[in-house]
Scaffold this motif. Sequence first.
Motif, short mmCIF file in Angstrom:
data_model
loop_
_atom_site.label_atom_id
_atom_site.label_comp_id
_atom_site.label_asym_id
_atom_site.label_seq_id
_atom_site.Cartn_x
_atom_site.Cartn_y
_atom_site.Cartn_z
N UNK A 91 0.80 -1.07 0.51
CA UNK A 91 -0.03 0.11 0.06
C UNK A 91 1.06 0.97 -0.46
N UNK A 92 2.19 1.17 0.96
CA UNK A 92 2.83 2.32 0.81
C UNK A 92 3.20 2.59 -0.43
N UNK A 93 4.01 1.86 -1.19
CA UNK A 93 4.28 1.89 -2.64
C UNK A 93 3.41 1.79 -3.47
N UNK A 94 2.42 1.46 -3.34
CA UNK A 94 0.51 2.52 -4.28
C UNK A 94 0.76 3.78 -4.16
N UNK A 95 0.47 4.37 -3.12
CA UNK A 95 0.17 5.89 -2.86
C UNK A 95 1.33 6.68 -2.70
N UNK A 96 2.64 5.82 -2.67
CA UNK A 96 3.88 6.43 -2.50
C UNK A 96 4.02 7.29 -1.49
N UNK A 97 3.84 6.50 -0.15
CA UNK A 97 3.82 6.90 1.36
C UNK A 97 4.58 6.07 1.63
N UNK A 98 4.87 6.14 3.12
CA UNK A 98 6.07 5.32 3.89
C UNK A 98 5.34 4.39 4.45
N UNK A 99 5.70 2.62 5.14
CA UNK A 99 5.40 1.94 5.51
C UNK A 99 4.85 2.71 7.01
N UNK A 100 6.18 3.37 7.28
CA UNK A 100 4.71 4.02 8.81
C UNK A 100 3.58 4.97 8.82
#
Length: 250
Positions: free
Chosen positions: A185-194
């Motif tokens: 999900x982080x990769x799909x949304x351009x976010x970090x895991x945290x």
Amino acid sequence: MKRVLITAGASGLGRAMAEHFDAAGFDVWVTDVDAAALRTCPENWTCFEANAADEQAMAGVFGELDRLDVLCANAGIAGPTALVEDVALDDWRACVSVNLEGAFLAAKYAAPLMKQAHSGAMILTSSTAGLFGYPNRAPYAAAKWAVIGLMKTLAMELGPFGIRANAICPGSVEGPRMEGVLAREAAAKGMTRDQVYNGYAAGTSMRSFVEARDVAEMAVFLGSDAARMVSGQLIAVDGHTENPDPKVGH
């Protein structure tokens, strides 16, 4: 001694269920596709390598049973993390097959055994994804909603035979499987895991993920005589998840 069968019971949430039923004095049977994980199970468990969505394999497992008191239809996979237009049909089918058809097959083959005894409890693992829409998780959410419909129907069909059916809806459970979801999900949304993790936690009243033992303890309760009049219920073990907001990482 009462007997429980847990699909996907060699690791993760299913393993926690198996361990808790064992501690409660049950004769534990588990199925799993992971042969290595099965080899780590205690010697007193009866174990089968079987895909929960493979009817021939599951028919073979249930053919070894002469009775069954509790079924935990727990097998599931996370499925793809993507916008609906980017989900491949094969990935959709794979996710629905394990999560929904796996529960159906377990219930199909458990029902005759429980009818013979005029008693039994079926516990289906759904998810908070079966309570809300989840952005980027269409196959998983659809399957988990369907599991609840299956459970409600089982409760109505089997209640006259003294058989109960309920569904547990875990929230975000700490562990390797959820870590995979967070990473995708982080990769799909351009976010970090945290950022994604904190978004999931912020969507609960308890501001926390749940642990496998929290869900396992609920399963043991639902399989016990203490829950003898609890049927047709969907029970969230999730720290009270609110309707997920895509802005905060769900």
